[in-house]
Design a protein around this motif. Structure first.
Motif, PDB file in Angstrom:
ATOM      1  N   TYR A  36     -13.595   0.494 -14.444  1.00  0.00           N
ATOM      2  CA  TYR A  36     -12.581   0.434 -13.757  1.00  0.00           C
ATOM      3  C   TYR A  36     -13.005   0.403 -11.956  1.00  0.00           C
ATOM      4  O   TYR A  36     -13.910   1.195 -11.636  1.00  0.00           O
ATOM      5  N   VAL A  37     -12.774  -0.743 -11.313  1.00  0.00           N
ATOM      6  CA  VAL A  37     -13.275  -0.692  -9.808  1.00  0.00           C
ATOM      7  C   VAL A  37     -11.879  -0.804  -9.089  1.00  0.00           C
ATOM      8  O   VAL A  37     -10.946  -1.455  -9.259  1.00  0.00           O
ATOM      9  N   ASP A  38     -12.247   0.076  -7.949  1.00  0.00           N
ATOM     10  CA  ASP A  38     -10.944   0.194  -7.276  1.00  0.00           C
ATOM     11  C   ASP A  38     -11.418   0.041  -5.570  1.00  0.00           C
ATOM     12  O   ASP A  38     -12.366   0.311  -5.447  1.00  0.00           O
ATOM     13  N   SER A  39     -10.355  -0.595  -4.950  1.00  0.00           N
ATOM     14  CA  SER A  39     -10.715  -0.508  -3.420  1.00  0.00           C
ATOM     15  C   SER A  39     -11.685  -1.319  -3.024  1.00  0.00           C
ATOM     16  O   SER A  39     -12.437  -0.916  -2.184  1.00  0.00           O
ATOM     17  N   THR A  40     -11.947  -2.599  -3.876  1.00  0.00           N
ATOM     18  CA  THR A  40     -12.982  -3.365  -3.249  1.00  0.00           C
ATOM     19  C   THR A  40     -12.498  -4.903  -3.252  1.00  0.00           C
ATOM     20  O   THR A  40     -11.114  -4.863  -3.936  1.00  0.00           O
ATOM     21  N   SER A  41     -13.082  -5.798  -2.475  1.00  0.00           N
ATOM     22  CA  SER A  41     -12.434  -7.183  -2.760  1.00  0.00           C
ATOM     23  C   SER A  41     -12.396  -7.765  -4.206  1.00  0.00           C
ATOM     24  O   SER A  41     -11.625  -8.792  -4.444  1.00  0.00           O
ATOM     25  N   ARG A  42     -12.902  -7.195  -5.140  1.00  0.00           N
ATOM     26  CA  ARG A  42     -13.023  -7.552  -6.544  1.00  0.00           C
ATOM     27  C   ARG A  42     -12.015  -6.609  -7.404  1.00  0.00           C
ATOM     28  O   ARG A  42     -12.153  -6.871  -8.681  1.00  0.00           O
ATOM     29  N   ILE A  63      -1.761   4.351 -10.219  1.00  0.00           N
ATOM     30  CA  ILE A  63      -2.652   4.942 -11.354  1.00  0.00           C
ATOM     31  C   ILE A  63      -3.270   6.314 -10.882  1.00  0.00           C
ATOM     32  O   ILE A  63      -3.251   6.902  -9.712  1.00  0.00           O
ATOM     33  N   ARG A  64      -3.433   7.140 -11.971  1.00  0.00           N
ATOM     34  CA  ARG A  64      -3.815   8.558 -11.829  1.00  0.00           C
ATOM     35  C   ARG A  64      -5.160   8.324 -11.358  1.00  0.00           C
ATOM     36  O   ARG A  64      -6.140   7.545 -12.115  1.00  0.00           O
ATOM     37  N   SER A  65      -5.674   9.356 -10.734  1.00  0.00           N
ATOM     38  CA  SER A  65      -7.181   9.253 -10.040  1.00  0.00           C
ATOM     39  C   SER A  65      -8.016   9.662 -11.248  1.00  0.00           C
ATOM     40  O   SER A  65      -7.553  10.416 -12.348  1.00  0.00           O
ATOM     41  N   PRO A  67     -12.631   9.803 -12.784  1.00  0.00           N
ATOM     42  CA  PRO A  67     -13.894   9.769 -12.344  1.00  0.00           C
ATOM     43  C   PRO A  67     -14.427   8.299 -12.209  1.00  0.00           C
ATOM     44  O   PRO A  67     -13.841   7.312 -12.749  1.00  0.00           O
ATOM     45  N   ARG A  68     -15.404   8.201 -11.258  1.00  0.00           N
ATOM     46  CA  ARG A  68     -15.909   6.515 -10.885  1.00  0.00           C
ATOM     47  C   ARG A  68     -16.342   5.830 -12.137  1.00  0.00           C
ATOM     48  O   ARG A  68     -15.982   4.641 -12.082  1.00  0.00           O
ATOM     49  N   ASP A  69     -16.825   6.186 -13.143  1.00  0.00           N
ATOM     50  CA  ASP A  69     -17.042   5.464 -14.134  1.00  0.00           C
ATOM     51  C   ASP A  69     -16.279   5.193 -15.263  1.00  0.00           C
ATOM     52  O   ASP A  69     -16.598   4.808 -16.476  1.00  0.00           O
ATOM     53  N   THR A  70     -15.253   5.529 -15.314  1.00  0.00           N
ATOM     54  CA  THR A  70     -14.195   5.559 -16.206  1.00  0.00           C
ATOM     55  C   THR A  70     -13.795   4.202 -16.573  1.00  0.00           C
ATOM     56  O   THR A  70     -13.737   3.281 -15.736  1.00  0.00           O
ATOM     57  N   PRO A  71     -13.759   3.708 -17.704  1.00  0.00           N
ATOM     58  CA  PRO A  71     -13.575   2.465 -18.465  1.00  0.00           C
ATOM     59  C   PRO A  71     -11.945   2.165 -18.201  1.00  0.00           C
ATOM     60  O   PRO A  71     -11.238   3.038 -18.127  1.00  0.00           O
ATOM     61  N   ILE A  72     -11.586   0.832 -18.093  1.00  0.00           N
ATOM     62  CA  ILE A  72     -10.493   0.440 -17.817  1.00  0.00           C
ATOM     63  C   ILE A  72      -9.260   0.951 -18.828  1.00  0.00           C
ATOM     64  O   ILE A  72      -8.305   1.290 -18.578  1.00  0.00           O
ATOM     65  N   ASN A  73      -9.746   0.920 -19.955  1.00  0.00           N
ATOM     66  CA  ASN A  73      -8.855   1.258 -21.154  1.00  0.00           C
ATOM     67  C   ASN A  73      -8.672   2.855 -21.165  1.00  0.00           C
ATOM     68  O   ASN A  73      -7.832   3.262 -22.112  1.00  0.00           O
ATOM     69  N   ILE A  75      -7.919   4.450 -17.985  1.00  0.00           N
ATOM     70  CA  ILE A  75      -7.302   4.696 -16.686  1.00  0.00           C
ATOM     71  C   ILE A  75      -5.695   4.973 -17.143  1.00  0.00           C
ATOM     72  O   ILE A  75      -5.276   3.934 -17.908  1.00  0.00           O
ATOM     73  N   GLU A  76      -5.343   5.862 -16.561  1.00  0.00           N
ATOM     74  CA  GLU A  76      -3.711   6.014 -16.955  1.00  0.00           C
ATOM     75  C   GLU A  76      -2.905   5.657 -15.672  1.00  0.00           C
ATOM     76  O   GLU A  76      -3.181   5.953 -14.499  1.00  0.00           O
ATOM     77  N   LEU A  77      -1.701   5.302 -16.064  1.00  0.00           N
ATOM     78  CA  LEU A  77      -0.717   4.933 -14.961  1.00  0.00           C
ATOM     79  C   LEU A  77      -0.065   6.241 -14.538  1.00  0.00           C
ATOM     80  O   LEU A  77       0.173   7.104 -15.119  1.00  0.00           O
ATOM     81  N   SER A  78       0.226   6.179 -13.204  1.00  0.00           N
ATOM     82  CA  SER A  78       0.767   7.361 -12.561  1.00  0.00           C
ATOM     83  C   SER A  78       2.301   7.661 -12.897  1.00  0.00           C
ATOM     84  O   SER A  78       3.181   6.636 -13.090  1.00  0.00           O
ATOM     85  N   ASP A  79       2.656   8.812 -13.172  1.00  0.00           N
ATOM     86  CA  ASP A  79       4.093   9.392 -13.362  1.00  0.00           C
ATOM     87  C   ASP A  79       4.586  10.092 -12.161  1.00  0.00           C
ATOM     88  O   ASP A  79       5.612  10.388 -12.341  1.00  0.00           O
ATOM     89  N   GLN A  80       3.855   9.897 -11.133  1.00  0.00           N
ATOM     90  CA  GLN A  80       4.200  10.683  -9.938  1.00  0.00           C
ATOM     91  C   GLN A  80       4.934   9.811  -9.025  1.00  0.00           C
ATOM     92  O   GLN A  80       5.617  10.408  -7.960  1.00  0.00           O
ATOM     93  N   VAL A  81       4.804   8.549  -9.072  1.00  0.00           N
ATOM     94  CA  VAL A  81       5.611   7.614  -8.316  1.00  0.00           C
ATOM     95  C   VAL A  81       6.117   6.776  -8.857  1.00  0.00           C
ATOM     96  O   VAL A  81       5.789   6.274 -10.207  1.00  0.00           O
TER      97      VAL A  81
END
Length: 233
Positions: A36-42, A63-65, A67-73, A75-81
């Motif tokens: 999962y890649v966040d906060s770049t143009s890609r 999404i929930r924060s 670790p950097r190398d976490t795969p997309i599958n 990644i959890e959606l946030s339930d705080q917002v």
């Protein structure tokens, strides 16, 4: 055999070129085990752009924060917002005067009514909704279900072998990372997408390309959008 595959991350409500490529594919592999890649143009996995009176603006999933190398599958959606309501309000505010708002917006409400916990599941649902609206029919497979290994080009070749494809249709953005040898050694023909973004009627001033496909659908409706997509080939 001539079985053509497209491999791509499960992006969120993708742009028109994403679906133009799938018009030419027999199988679409969701690269859900990619990092999962966040906060770049890609970063298109959790966001895309819509049009507002102030120009293009991101519409994003929360999404929930992780670790950097976490795969997309994973990644959890946030339930705080309450991002579902926020997104629908953003779409309603900026597209309520679109000619086909009443046709398309209820389908988006159905999408946001889903209770997926994982980003990849919600994104796949968004892709499947757009495939239906565009009448693009393609077999869908997740890379994580194939037992593949390797990195970069070698991973792609392994995936192609697992789905029995002898043609790989790639987007032009991958040219910078492309090595022909693994594909040639595996007897796989590599094709490059040639996509010219079509112009179509939009709200809010001059035409802006490369927005989420929902911009086209809300402005032009299902029938015309299908024709516009196919004329972009």
């Amino acid at each position: 055999m001539n079985r053509t595959a497209v491999i791509h991350q499960p992006d969120f409500l993708p742009y028109l070129g994403f679906f133009e490529r799938l018009l030419h594919a027999d199988v679409f592999v969701l690269l859900d085990q990619a990092q999962y890649v966040d906060s770049t143009s890609r970063s298109w996995t959790h966001r895309d752009k819509i049009k507002t009176p102030q120009g293009a603006r991101w519409i994003s999933l929360s999404i929930r924060s992780a670790p950097r190398d976490t795969p997309i599958n994973q990644i959890e959606l946030s339930d705080q917002v309450d991002w579902r309501r926020n997104n629908l309000n953003l779409l309603r505010e900026n597209y309520r005067k679109a000619p086909f708002f009443d046709e398309i917006f209820p389908r988006l409400e159905q999408l946001y009514a889903r209770t997926d916990r994982r980003l990849a599941d919600f994104n796949r649902a968004s892709i499947e909704l757009l495939l239906e609206l565009f009448d693009v029919r393609v077999e869908i497979v997740t890379a994580s279900s194939l037992g593949v290994s390797g990195k970069n080009n070698d991973l792609l070749v392994d995936i192609l072998g697992k789905v029995h494809a002898d043609r790989y249709l790639s987007g032009v953005g991958a040219r910078a990372y492309f090595r022909p040898e693994p594909f040639a050694n595996a007897g796989i023909e590599v094709l490059w997408q040639e996509f010219q973004h079509p112009a179509y009627p939009q709200l809010h001033g001059d035409f802006i390309p490369y927005l989420s496909s929902i911009d086209l659908l809300l402005n032009c409706g299902t029938d015309q959008s299908r024709r516009i997509l196919r004329n972009a080939e």
